[in-house]
Structures are given as C-alpha cells and as structure tokens.
Design an enzyme around this catalytic site. Structure first.
Site, PDB file in Angstrom:
ATOM      1  N   ASN A   1      39.471  41.538  32.510  1.00  0.00           N
ATOM      2  CA  ASN A   1      38.925  41.339  33.855  1.00  0.00           C
ATOM      3  C   ASN A   1      38.224  39.980  33.852  1.00  0.00           C
ATOM      4  O   ASN A   1      37.132  39.847  33.311  1.00  0.00           O
ATOM      5  CB  ASN A   1      37.934  42.465  34.187  1.00  0.00           C
ATOM      6  CG  ASN A   1      37.200  42.204  35.481  1.00  0.00           C
ATOM      7  OD1 ASN A   1      37.620  41.385  36.289  1.00  0.00           O
ATOM      8  ND2 ASN A   1      36.094  42.914  35.687  1.00  0.00           N
TER       9      ASN A   1
ATOM     10  N   LYS B   1      37.006  38.355  36.271  1.00  0.00           N
ATOM     11  CA  LYS B   1      35.970  38.218  37.307  1.00  0.00           C
ATOM     12  C   LYS B   1      36.168  36.892  38.060  1.00  0.00           C
ATOM     13  O   LYS B   1      37.297  36.429  38.193  1.00  0.00           O
ATOM     14  CB  LYS B   1      34.581  38.328  36.685  1.00  0.00           C
ATOM     15  CG  LYS B   1      34.465  39.519  35.749  1.00  0.00           C
ATOM     16  CD  LYS B   1      33.070  39.833  35.363  1.00  0.00           C
ATOM     17  CE  LYS B   1      33.085  40.945  34.334  1.00  0.00           C
ATOM     18  NZ  LYS B   1      31.802  41.552  34.099  1.00  0.00           N
TER      19      LYS B   1
ATOM     20  N   HIS C   1      35.046  48.629  40.508  1.00  0.00           N
ATOM     21  CA  HIS C   1      34.256  48.034  39.422  1.00  0.00           C
ATOM     22  C   HIS C   1      32.770  48.104  39.785  1.00  0.00           C
ATOM     23  O   HIS C   1      32.402  47.992  40.955  1.00  0.00           O
ATOM     24  CB  HIS C   1      34.690  46.577  39.214  1.00  0.00           C
ATOM     25  CG  HIS C   1      34.122  45.975  37.971  1.00  0.00           C
ATOM     26  ND1 HIS C   1      32.848  45.461  37.920  1.00  0.00           N
ATOM     27  CD2 HIS C   1      34.638  45.847  36.724  1.00  0.00           C
ATOM     28  CE1 HIS C   1      32.607  45.024  36.689  1.00  0.00           C
ATOM     29  NE2 HIS C   1      33.683  45.249  35.940  1.00  0.00           N
TER      30      HIS C   1
ATOM     31  N   GLU D   1      30.492  46.036  39.580  1.00  0.00           N
ATOM     32  CA  GLU D   1      29.980  44.867  40.324  1.00  0.00           C
ATOM     33  C   GLU D   1      30.335  44.980  41.806  1.00  0.00           C
ATOM     34  O   GLU D   1      29.575  44.531  42.669  1.00  0.00           O
ATOM     35  CB  GLU D   1      30.523  43.568  39.699  1.00  0.00           C
ATOM     36  CG  GLU D   1      29.833  43.275  38.375  1.00  0.00           C
ATOM     37  CD  GLU D   1      30.676  42.485  37.383  1.00  0.00           C
ATOM     38  OE1 GLU D   1      31.687  41.876  37.781  1.00  0.00           O
ATOM     39  OE2 GLU D   1      30.315  42.490  36.188  1.00  0.00           O
TER      40      GLU D   1
ATOM     41  N   GLU E   1      33.065  52.638  32.264  1.00  0.00           N
ATOM     42  CA  GLU E   1      32.269  51.438  32.006  1.00  0.00           C
ATOM     43  C   GLU E   1      30.800  51.747  32.268  1.00  0.00           C
ATOM     44  O   GLU E   1      30.351  51.666  33.427  1.00  0.00           O
ATOM     45  CB  GLU E   1      32.712  50.312  32.946  1.00  0.00           C
ATOM     46  CG  GLU E   1      34.160  49.913  32.767  1.00  0.00           C
ATOM     47  CD  GLU E   1      34.368  48.468  33.164  1.00  0.00           C
ATOM     48  OE1 GLU E   1      34.816  47.705  32.307  1.00  0.00           O
ATOM     49  OE2 GLU E   1      34.058  48.095  34.296  1.00  0.00           O
TER      50      GLU E   1
ATOM     51  N   GLY F   1      28.629  43.190  30.425  1.00  0.00           N
ATOM     52  CA  GLY F   1      28.127  41.817  30.420  1.00  0.00           C
ATOM     53  C   GLY F   1      26.744  41.672  29.806  1.00  0.00           C
ATOM     54  O   GLY F   1      26.097  40.642  29.947  1.00  0.00           O
TER      55      GLY F   1
ATOM     56  N   SER G   1      31.105  45.206  27.144  1.00  0.00           N
ATOM     57  CA  SER G   1      30.871  44.355  25.972  1.00  0.00           C
ATOM     58  C   SER G   1      31.765  44.704  24.786  1.00  0.00           C
ATOM     59  O   SER G   1      31.336  44.637  23.633  1.00  0.00           O
ATOM     60  CB  SER G   1      29.388  44.397  25.571  1.00  0.00           C
ATOM     61  OG  SER G   1      28.587  43.949  26.641  1.00  0.00           O
TER      62      SER G   1
END
Ligand code: PEP
Length: 254
Positions: A9, A11, A95, A97, A168, A174, A214
């Site tokens: 991904n 991003k 996701h 985010e 996730e 991240g 991560s």
C-alpha cells in the site's frame, strides 16, 4: 492451500514516473516468484502507467479506494469499472486512514464491497482493526467482529469467498510497533471463526487474511509462521525495493 499475498500500500507516495521506475526494478527482481501473489497499490494517477509496465508479469495492480456508485456527480471519486479499466485487479477498502481522516464507516465499506463484487474481476482487500484505546479496553474482538459483520452485511458465502481481509491493528500502522505473532494470530483465528459463522467453514478456510502494521523483513518470520496469517498488507516497507523484495521472498506457500 492459501497462496500468500504481499500487497504494497503505497499510500500518497510516488509520482507516476517514480512508480514506473520502482515496478520496472521490482519486476526484474521477482520474475521467478510463483508461490506468492504480489500486488502494488499506487495512487490513482500512477495506475495506468504502472499497469503498462507490469502487464504479462507476476505483479498485480491494486487501487487504494473505490466509490460505491457507478458514475455521476461524485466529484473526486473513482468507480470499480474505472479501476478495472485502468488495469486493477485488487482494491483496498476501509483502510484505517480512510476511517480516521475521510469518514469511512462500516456502512460505506459495505457499499464499496458490494459494488466491487458486482464489477466482477476486482478483488476487495477489506481492512479491519482496532485502535489502541480499544485494545487497551479489551474491545479488540468486539470491534473486529462488528467491522466484519457490518462491512460484509448482506453478502452471500459465494461473494465472501472472493474477498481478502486485512487485519491491521491501527496502533501498529506506520508506528514501527508491530503486533506480536501471538497477538496477531489470536485475532486472525478469531476473524476466520467469524467468517466461518457467516459463510461456512469451507469458505472461511479459503479466505486469505493478511496482517498489516509495520510488517518488515525483521519481523516477518514470526508472523508468517502463524497458521492463520496469509501474507501482508505493507505500507512503509513496500516503498523500499529491497525490503519489499525480501518480504516477498520470505513468504512461502502454505
Ligand atoms: C498500511 O498502510 O496498510 C500499513 C500496514 O502500513 P505500515 O506497514 O507502514 O505500518
């Protein structure tokens, strides 16, 4: 036998030219890989140029979002058919985010998943996972169960079979902080159990459940030894050629 997926991904990183350069090198380095499915998810503007480079290779293309309508007055959105037209075979949905910054809910996830499945030929990678405070308050299983049940509401087992799920934990995305293999595996096993309840054991046995948060070459071995972890959705480590390639090389068929 579930074939591992390693999905990068990217991003909001890399211009089209940078993405093309990246996949040109990646293609060369992974050309002999057969036992894993490799996916890259660039920004929308890089989809078509990347598709041109990876055509007829073992690298698949994914997008990072999709809208639940086919077309019309939805400024800034992209439909499932448009993604297919750009060469996509996968699309990330829900996701964290998107949930955190763009108002994504389990209901909008559900709408997107349904539309993508209608547009036959595009595989949703449905993201779920708890926030740090939810884990600390022992709400992980409740949160994840709600996200699955609501996000997949109304889908038939034959549709659910076509999905990829990415677990996730938000606190690991991240942040450099990874779930331990034990923490990840207990949620993955739980997810498979819920999928079995809603779609049957035959279906849940086939679904790939990726870990995301991560993941990197230093921690992949413990995670991939877990029975219910079928690969990774990878952010930071997928932006570096060497680390993405070593993750790909690590994961074997199970
Ligand atoms: C992600 O964005 O899906 C992700 C897992 O990112 P990272 O690997 O950087 O934690």
């Amino acid at each position: 036998m579930r074939k591992p997926i390693l999905a990068g991904n990217w991003k909001m990183n890399m211009t089209a030219a940078e993405a093309v350069e990246f996949v040109s090198s990646l293609k060369e380095k992974v050309k002999d890989v057969t036992e894993r499915e490799i996916v890259v998810c660039p920004v929308f503007t890089a989809l078509r140029p990347v598709a041109e480079v990876i055509k007829a290779s073992n690298i698949h293309l994914g997008a990072q979002n999709v809208h639940w309508e086919e077309s019309g007055a939805f400024t800034g959105e992209v439909s499932a058919e448009m993604l297919k037209d750009s060469g996509c075979e996968f699309v990330i949905i829900g996701h964290s985010e998107r949930r955190q910054y763009f108002g994504e809910t389990d209901q909008t996830v559900n709408g997107r998943v349904k539309k993508v499945l209608e547009a036959d030929g595009l595989t949703p990678i449905v993201c779920i996972g708890e926030k740090l405070e939810e884990r600390e308050n022992e709400l992980t299983f409740k949160v994840v169960e709600t996200q699955i049940r609501e996000g997949l509401k109304g889908l038939k087992p034959d549709d659910i079979k076509k999905l990829v799920i990415a677990y996730e934990p938000v606190w690991a995305i991240g942040t450099g902080r990874t779930a331990t293999p034990q923490q990840a595996e207990e949620v993955h096993a739980f997810i498979r159990g819920i999928l079995s309840q809603i779609a049957g054991e035959g279906v849940s046995d086939e679904i790939r459940i990726l870990y995301g948060g991560s993941m990197k070459p230093e921690n992949v071995s413990g995670l991939m030894e877990c029975e219910n972890i079928d690969g990774g959705l990878i952010g930071g480590a997928a932006l570096k050629l060497d680390s993405f390639v070593s993750l790909i090389n690590y994961c074997t068929m199970r």
